[in-house]
Design an enzyme around this catalytic site. Structure first.
Site, PDB file in Angstrom:
ATOM      1  CE1 TYR A  63      -3.029   0.628   5.394  1.00 47.60           C
ATOM      2  CE2 TYR A  63      -2.638  -0.469   3.295  1.00 47.60           C
ATOM      3  CZ  TYR A  63      -3.401   0.368   4.086  1.00 47.60           C
ATOM      4  OH  TYR A  63      -4.540   0.947   3.574  1.00 47.60           O
TER       5      TYR A  63
ATOM      6  CE  LYS B  88      -6.162  -0.962   6.211  1.00 50.38           C
ATOM      7  NZ  LYS B  88      -7.319  -0.327   6.890  1.00 50.38           N
TER       8      LYS B  88
END
Length: 267
Positions: free
Chosen positions: A162, A166
């Site tokens: 994650y 990002k």
């Protein structure tokens, strides 16, 4: 219905969940007169409920299923939105996976790492490319907004895919802005801190246990105490930033990764 986005069309991926960031963004644009395209992996009863609520406000709404990890489906999403409303003026890459929490040494490459990257980063690229092609062909400029995260600026434990996705989304934002500016298209990222949506609720449960808090409520209270503004983020906070970035007031702003964190993230 009046509003600064009257006659404009916004497409938001991952927007078919009640109380989600996507719904919050669509509500804000609907209040300003925009046509709204709800897109999610499946258009189920929950997504139809999001659509019904917007239609109840007098908003023109379309629902289109799209798996953003499939480039062909991303192109089809844009084509269907154009067929319905005549064009896409604002595109928001909001779809994402943030619930796969596991220590770095235990992450399964194919099942977990690849899946998160394929949705969060590759999906944002596929949709950006498809939306930009349509905007360039229309010749009217446009706005592309990427919903990144505080995790695009800072590392967090047990979220290696994650956090990486990002950070990559911010790179995609900057690279896209450089190339698309000549066409009157701005590309920016919004980086919210923790928002207690459905996805956020799963993180609350996991990290309250990981960090030794007795309850989720104690974990959230500690989070609020550390935030200069005294609370976690709300979908409306992110939506307000998107409204500004999509407006004419922000025409000269592109390639930015704007924190919406109550001062929790300051770089």
């Amino acid at each position: 219905m009046a509003g600064k986005f009257l006659g404009k069309t916004i497409v938001v991926t991952g927007s078919g969940k009640e109380k989600g960031l996507g719904q919050g963004i669509l509500r804000a644009f609907a209040s300003e007169g925009a046509n709204c395209v709800i897109s999610d992996l499946r258009i189920d009863a929950e997504a139809e409920g999001v659509a019904a609520e917007l239609r109840g406000r007098g908003t023109k709404v379309a629902t289109i299923a799209c798996d953003v990890s499939d480039a062909a489906q991303c192109s089809a999403l844009i084509n269907q939105a154009v067929a319905k409303f005549g064009g896409v003026d604002i595109f928001v890459n909001n779809a994402g996976i943030g619930f796969l929490m596991k220590p770095l040494l235990e992450v399964d490459t194919a099942k977990e790492w690849d899946r998160v990257i394929s949705v969060n980063l590759s999906g944002a690229f596929y949709c950006t490319q498809a939306a930009a092609k349509s905007m360039v062909a229309a010749g009217k400029g446009g706005r592309i907004i990427n919903i990144a995260s505080q995790a695009a600026k800072t590392g967090f434990p047990h979220l290696p895919a994650y956090v990486s996705s990002k950070h990559g989304m911010v790179g995609l934002t900057r690279a896209s802005a450089v190339e698309l500016g000549a066409h009157g298209i701005t590309v920016n990222a919004v980086c919210p801190n923790h928002v207690t949506t459905g996805l956020g609720a799963q993180q609350n449960d996991y990290f309250s246990k990981l960090l030794g808090f007795g309850t989720v409520e104690a974990y959230l209270a500690n989070m609020s105490a550390k935030n200069p503004m005294g609370r976690p983020g709300l979908p409306s906070d992110t939506a307000a930033a998107c409204l500004w970035l999509a407006s004419e007031d922000a025409f000269y702003v592109t390639g930015e990764a704007i924190n919406v964190s109550g001062g929790e993230e300051m770089h």
